[in-house]
Design an enzyme around this catalytic site. Sequence first.
Site, PDB file in Angstrom:
ATOM      1  N   HIS A   1      39.398  40.277  35.491  1.00 45.78           N
ATOM      2  CA  HIS A   1      39.219  41.025  34.330  1.00 45.78           C
ATOM      3  C   HIS A   1      39.787  42.023  34.628  1.00 45.78           C
ATOM      4  O   HIS A   1      39.398  43.117  35.037  1.00 45.78           O
ATOM      5  CB  HIS A   1      37.589  41.140  34.095  1.00 45.78           C
TER       6      HIS A   1
ATOM      7  N   GLU B   1      38.304  45.885  34.664  1.00 44.94           N
ATOM      8  CA  GLU B   1      37.689  46.349  35.906  1.00 44.94           C
ATOM      9  C   GLU B   1      38.547  47.332  37.259  1.00 44.94           C
ATOM     10  O   GLU B   1      38.591  45.916  37.878  1.00 44.94           O
ATOM     11  CB  GLU B   1      36.764  44.839  36.210  1.00 44.94           C
TER      12      GLU B   1
ATOM     13  N   GLU C   1      29.811  42.078  42.879  1.00 41.60           N
ATOM     14  CA  GLU C   1      29.850  43.296  40.579  1.00 41.60           C
ATOM     15  C   GLU C   1      29.842  44.359  41.101  1.00 41.60           C
ATOM     16  O   GLU C   1      28.183  44.677  41.660  1.00 41.60           O
ATOM     17  CB  GLU C   1      29.032  42.681  39.881  1.00 41.60           C
TER      18      GLU C   1
HETATM   19 ZN   LIG Z   1      34.244  40.620  35.886  1.00 45.52          ZN
END
Ligand SMILES: [Zn+2]
Length: 388
Positions: free
Chosen positions: A155, A158, A349
């Site tokens: 992404h 990020e 994450e």
């Molecule tokens: Zn992501």
Amino acid sequence: MQVGLFTIDTNLTIVITYVYIFICSTFQIDFWNPDTITQVKPEMRVDFRVEADKSSDVESLLEQRGVEYEILIDNLKTVLDAQFDSNVRATGHNYEKYNNWETIAAWTADIAAQNANLVSRTQIGTTFQGRPIYLLKVIGFNFFLTAIFMDCGFHAREWISPAFCQWFVKEAVSTYGSDTLMTRLLNNLDFYILPVLNIDGYVYTWTNYRMWRKTRSTNSGSSCIGTDPNRNFNAGWCSVGASKRPCDDTYCGSAPESEKETKALADFIRKNLSTIKAYLTIHSYSQMLLFPYSYTYSIPENYAELVKLASLYGTKYTSGSGASTIYPAAGGSDDWAYDQGIKYSFTFELRDTGRYGFALPESQIKPTSEETLIADKYIANYILSYAL
Ligand SMILES: [Zn+2]
């Protein structure tokens, strides 16, 4: 208790724990966490961003409905400018700064040239816009043909994710031979590191729009650009937590692996399935370590082992299967890798939990990378010790 976060474009970030669907239908909302309105559950904290000129309307609406909220960032532009708070003044590549793609691409060549005994660079494909997708292979003295695959930069916004992949390679080359664990790992495992997968998107966040998430491919029949690469894999593809609308941030694409980037990644993993024992994919934010499944509430066959592995890592992270820990989301690369037979498949994450969200300051690259490195080495050592 309803809480939420909402974050605002040029002028306002509010954090809320719960958002009503009608807010979405009334205002243009950029979801930060979770990824879409369809993933919002009761009692959940929700982070989102709205345009500055809509923020007071959103606030009154939340107040009318009795939704608790907090404004996290009231001027995103200021916070984005403040991201570049590293003390390092050097131009060019630096591990404690966010590097643009050009700089990262040059770094992949340099680090391989300067550490030819440990690092080699290959290209596994090209992006929609024709950029080379580089893969670094880091290897010590390996008899066993066992590999761990890690990717960053799915992404685009990020930014901490590519920063970590670069950090990992730096640590590998600089501590091989001195750090006992790193030396043991590199002598027994191959590490494939893909520093940025969604390169076109990453470039776009530097040149045009910092909050871009998807790829930059065109969509037939729509003027909207891009597909969510982490909804584009053939794992319950587009069944839940993904959108069939090209304008949405979680658009699953026209078919599984419709994106050149995801196809290149999947092709490489398929070709090397006999050696790849673990798949790690690095995202942000929310400080979680997730494992399959996300597209279904079914639990993987080695669930107990994954729980144990994840829970031994670190301090401030929560962990669990994707669907039960956060929300169901189909088409993710971790579920896909698991279904290919890679039994140790994790989504990281990274920091933070919402204070800065995607606008994480550069001064947090080092601590974030150091804590994540501990987890990576732990997982790799586990695989070496128990899973071969
Ligand atoms: Zn992501």
